[in-house]
Structures are given as C-alpha cells and as structure tokens.
Design a protein around this motif. Structure first.
Motif, PDB file in Angstrom:
ATOM      1  N   UNK A  67       0.718  -1.181  -0.048  1.00 16.33           N
ATOM      2  CA  UNK A  67      -0.130  -0.293   0.047  1.00 16.33           C
ATOM      3  C   UNK A  67       1.011   1.175  -0.054  1.00 16.33           C
ATOM      4  N   UNK A  68       1.892   1.332   0.702  1.00 14.25           N
ATOM      5  CA  UNK A  68       2.866   2.382   0.927  1.00 14.25           C
ATOM      6  C   UNK A  68       3.537   2.725  -0.463  1.00 14.25           C
ATOM      7  N   UNK A  69       4.031   1.620  -1.085  1.00 16.24           N
ATOM      8  CA  UNK A  69       4.600   1.672  -2.416  1.00 16.24           C
ATOM      9  C   UNK A  69       3.731   2.301  -3.377  1.00 16.24           C
ATOM     10  N   UNK A  70       2.358   1.860  -3.389  1.00 11.59           N
ATOM     11  CA  UNK A  70       1.579   2.185  -4.384  1.00 11.59           C
ATOM     12  C   UNK A  70       1.101   3.702  -4.179  1.00 11.59           C
ATOM     13  N   UNK A  71       1.074   4.020  -3.084  1.00  9.13           N
ATOM     14  CA  UNK A  71       0.815   5.494  -2.849  1.00  9.13           C
ATOM     15  C   UNK A  71       1.993   6.373  -3.281  1.00  9.13           C
ATOM     16  N   UNK A  72       3.194   5.797  -2.958  1.00  8.92           N
ATOM     17  CA  UNK A  72       4.385   6.541  -3.386  1.00  8.92           C
ATOM     18  C   UNK A  72       4.402   6.551  -4.995  1.00  8.92           C
ATOM     19  N   UNK A  73       4.046   5.486  -5.631  1.00  6.11           N
ATOM     20  CA  UNK A  73       3.901   5.411  -7.070  1.00  6.11           C
ATOM     21  C   UNK A  73       2.859   6.417  -7.624  1.00  6.11           C
ATOM     22  N   UNK A  74       1.808   6.616  -6.880  1.00  5.86           N
ATOM     23  CA  UNK A  74       0.618   7.833  -7.237  1.00  5.86           C
ATOM     24  C   UNK A  74       1.329   8.874  -7.423  1.00  5.86           C
ATOM     25  N   UNK A  75       1.938   9.330  -6.235  1.00  5.22           N
ATOM     26  CA  UNK A  75       2.843  10.697  -6.228  1.00  5.22           C
ATOM     27  C   UNK A  75       1.456  11.841  -5.762  1.00  5.22           C
ATOM     28  N   UNK A  76       2.054  12.744  -6.034  1.00  5.55           N
ATOM     29  CA  UNK A  76       1.008  14.282  -6.106  1.00  5.55           C
ATOM     30  C   UNK A  76      -0.221  14.147  -7.073  1.00  5.55           C
ATOM     31  N   UNK A  77      -1.226  14.309  -6.660  1.00  2.00           N
ATOM     32  CA  UNK A  77      -2.528  14.216  -7.285  1.00  2.00           C
ATOM     33  C   UNK A  77      -3.663  15.424  -6.847  1.00  2.00           C
ATOM     34  N   UNK A  78      -4.574  15.770  -7.615  1.00  2.00           N
ATOM     35  CA  UNK A  78      -5.404  16.716  -7.062  1.00  2.00           C
ATOM     36  C   UNK A  78      -6.315  16.130  -6.311  1.00  2.00           C
ATOM     37  N   UNK A  79      -6.573  14.645  -6.382  1.00  2.00           N
ATOM     38  CA  UNK A  79      -7.552  13.881  -5.664  1.00  2.00           C
ATOM     39  C   UNK A  79      -7.142  13.835  -4.377  1.00  2.00           C
ATOM     40  N   UNK A  80      -8.285  13.587  -3.607  1.00  2.00           N
ATOM     41  CA  UNK A  80      -8.150  13.281  -1.817  1.00  2.00           C
ATOM     42  C   UNK A  80      -7.620  11.675  -1.997  1.00  2.00           C
ATOM     43  N   UNK A  81      -6.898  11.268  -1.398  1.00  2.00           N
ATOM     44  CA  UNK A  81      -6.458   9.907  -1.520  1.00  2.00           C
ATOM     45  C   UNK A  81      -6.940   8.868  -0.236  1.00  2.00           C
ATOM     46  N   UNK A  82      -7.564   7.970  -0.476  1.00  2.00           N
ATOM     47  CA  UNK A  82      -7.979   7.078   0.625  1.00  2.00           C
ATOM     48  C   UNK A  82      -7.324   5.787   0.502  1.00  2.00           C
ATOM     49  N   UNK A  83      -7.013   4.932   1.387  1.00  2.00           N
ATOM     50  CA  UNK A  83      -6.282   3.652   1.499  1.00  2.00           C
ATOM     51  C   UNK A  83      -7.143   2.646   2.213  1.00  2.00           C
ATOM     52  N   UNK A  84      -7.134   1.299   1.959  1.00  2.00           N
ATOM     53  CA  UNK A  84      -7.811   0.291   2.313  1.00  2.00           C
ATOM     54  C   UNK A  84      -7.106  -0.970   2.438  1.00  2.00           C
ATOM     55  N   UNK A  85      -6.820  -1.698   3.426  1.00  2.00           N
ATOM     56  CA  UNK A  85      -6.444  -2.933   3.247  1.00  2.00           C
ATOM     57  C   UNK A  85      -7.577  -3.844   3.440  1.00  2.00           C
ATOM     58  N   UNK A  86      -7.840  -4.931   2.845  1.00  2.00           N
ATOM     59  CA  UNK A  86      -8.946  -5.799   3.048  1.00  2.00           C
ATOM     60  C   UNK A  86      -8.618  -7.393   2.775  1.00  2.00           C
ATOM     61  N   UNK A  87      -9.038  -8.135   3.802  1.00  2.00           N
ATOM     62  CA  UNK A  87      -8.901  -9.540   3.859  1.00  2.00           C
ATOM     63  C   UNK A  87      -9.534 -10.252   3.036  1.00  2.00           C
ATOM     64  N   UNK A  88      -9.417 -11.090   2.170  1.00  2.00           N
ATOM     65  CA  UNK A  88     -10.196 -11.872   1.379  1.00  2.00           C
ATOM     66  C   UNK A  88      -9.866 -12.061  -0.077  1.00  2.00           C
ATOM     67  N   UNK A  89     -10.594 -12.584  -0.863  1.00  2.00           N
ATOM     68  CA  UNK A  89     -10.495 -12.765  -2.299  1.00  2.00           C
ATOM     69  C   UNK A  89     -10.459 -11.502  -2.992  1.00  2.00           C
ATOM     70  N   UNK A  90      -9.188 -11.324  -3.733  1.00  2.00           N
ATOM     71  CA  UNK A  90      -8.929  -9.902  -4.346  1.00  2.00           C
ATOM     72  C   UNK A  90     -10.037  -9.552  -5.185  1.00  2.00           C
ATOM     73  N   UNK A  91     -10.792 -10.167  -6.201  1.00  2.00           N
ATOM     74  CA  UNK A  91     -11.558  -9.947  -7.048  1.00  2.00           C
ATOM     75  C   UNK A  91     -12.980  -9.664  -6.249  1.00  2.00           C
TER      76      UNK A  91
END
Length: 140
Positions: A67-91
């Motif tokens: 999650x942290x690496x993904x947020x770093x890859x996103x970088x600076x965007x005008x959008x509000x960034x929210x993050x979620x970790x979810x246990x279970x089947x990815x799809x």
C-alpha cells in the motif's frame, strides 16, 4: 467523468504501473477521490496459535508495504487519497469496494502475482472485468 478512481494493487510490477496510470488519470480528469486498495488472502485458522498470529502479522505487514509503495507511485495528485487493506479474495474485495464506494472506474494491472490460472489476463482481472459495477481500466 472519473471522479472516484479505485486503484487495486497487489505488489506486482503491473500493479505499480497501474498506480502511475491511475495518478495520470486522476490528474487529467481532476478526480475528487483516488482510493488505493490492497486485498490480501485470509490466513487459515488451522495454523493455531502462536503461528496464526505470526502469519497474520506478516501478511498485514506485507500488505501495508504494498500500500505504501503504491501511494508513493501515485505521487502528487489533486484527488483526495484514501487507502484500504482488505482481507479476502482480491476480485470479490475489489468489486465490493467499487460498489459500496460508488467508484467511477477501477484501475488495475493486467497480471498480478497469481499462479497459472491467468497467464494471458490475470484471473483476478478477468473476474473484476466480468462483474464490476463500473468501467475497468486494465494496465499492461
């Protein structure tokens, strides 16, 4: 058009490339929200204690790192960034988050860290495309 972007990442190179594409899309569309989701597999309860707790802690630490690496890859965007970790089947998790958060588009990598099930298009990607409540952008 794409006010609420859902970015699904799994730690693969395709997933991190999808993060950069989602960021570009958020900038171009001046999106309101960019939600980054990492789904991780359940740990079987038959492991027993203390092994179960160690496995859960390791899985959670790995997911937080992705999650942290993904947020770093996103970088600076005008959008509000929210993050979620979810246990279970990815799809299932991605589809449910897209539905409940009323996502405008799902952005994800074409192939992830899965096994032989999805050699051309990842099995998770196939399931999401088939059942998503919104458009899906698959990044190669």
């Amino acid at each position: 058009m794409f006010e609420r972007i859902l970015l699904a990442v799994d730690g693969s190179e395709h997933g991190f490339h999808a993060a950069r594409v989602a960021a570009d899309l958020a900038r171009a569309m001046k999106s309101e929200k960019l939600r980054v989701v990492v789904a991780y597999d359940r740990i079987p309860s038959y492991l027993g204690e203390p092994n179960l707790q160690h496995a859960i802690d390791a899985r959670l630490t790995e997911a937080q790192g992705i999650l942290q690496k993904a947020v770093e890859a996103v970088g600076d965007v005008p959008a509000e960034i929210h993050t979620e970790l979810i246990e279970g089947d990815a799809a299932v998790a991605i589809i449910e988050v897209a539905r409940t958060r009323e996502s405008s588009v799902i952005v994800m990598g074409s192939r992830g860290l899965g096994g032989l099930a999805g050699l051309v298009l990842g099995s998770t990607s196939q399931k999401v495309v088939s059942h998503a409540p919104c458009p899906v952008l698959i990044v190669r």
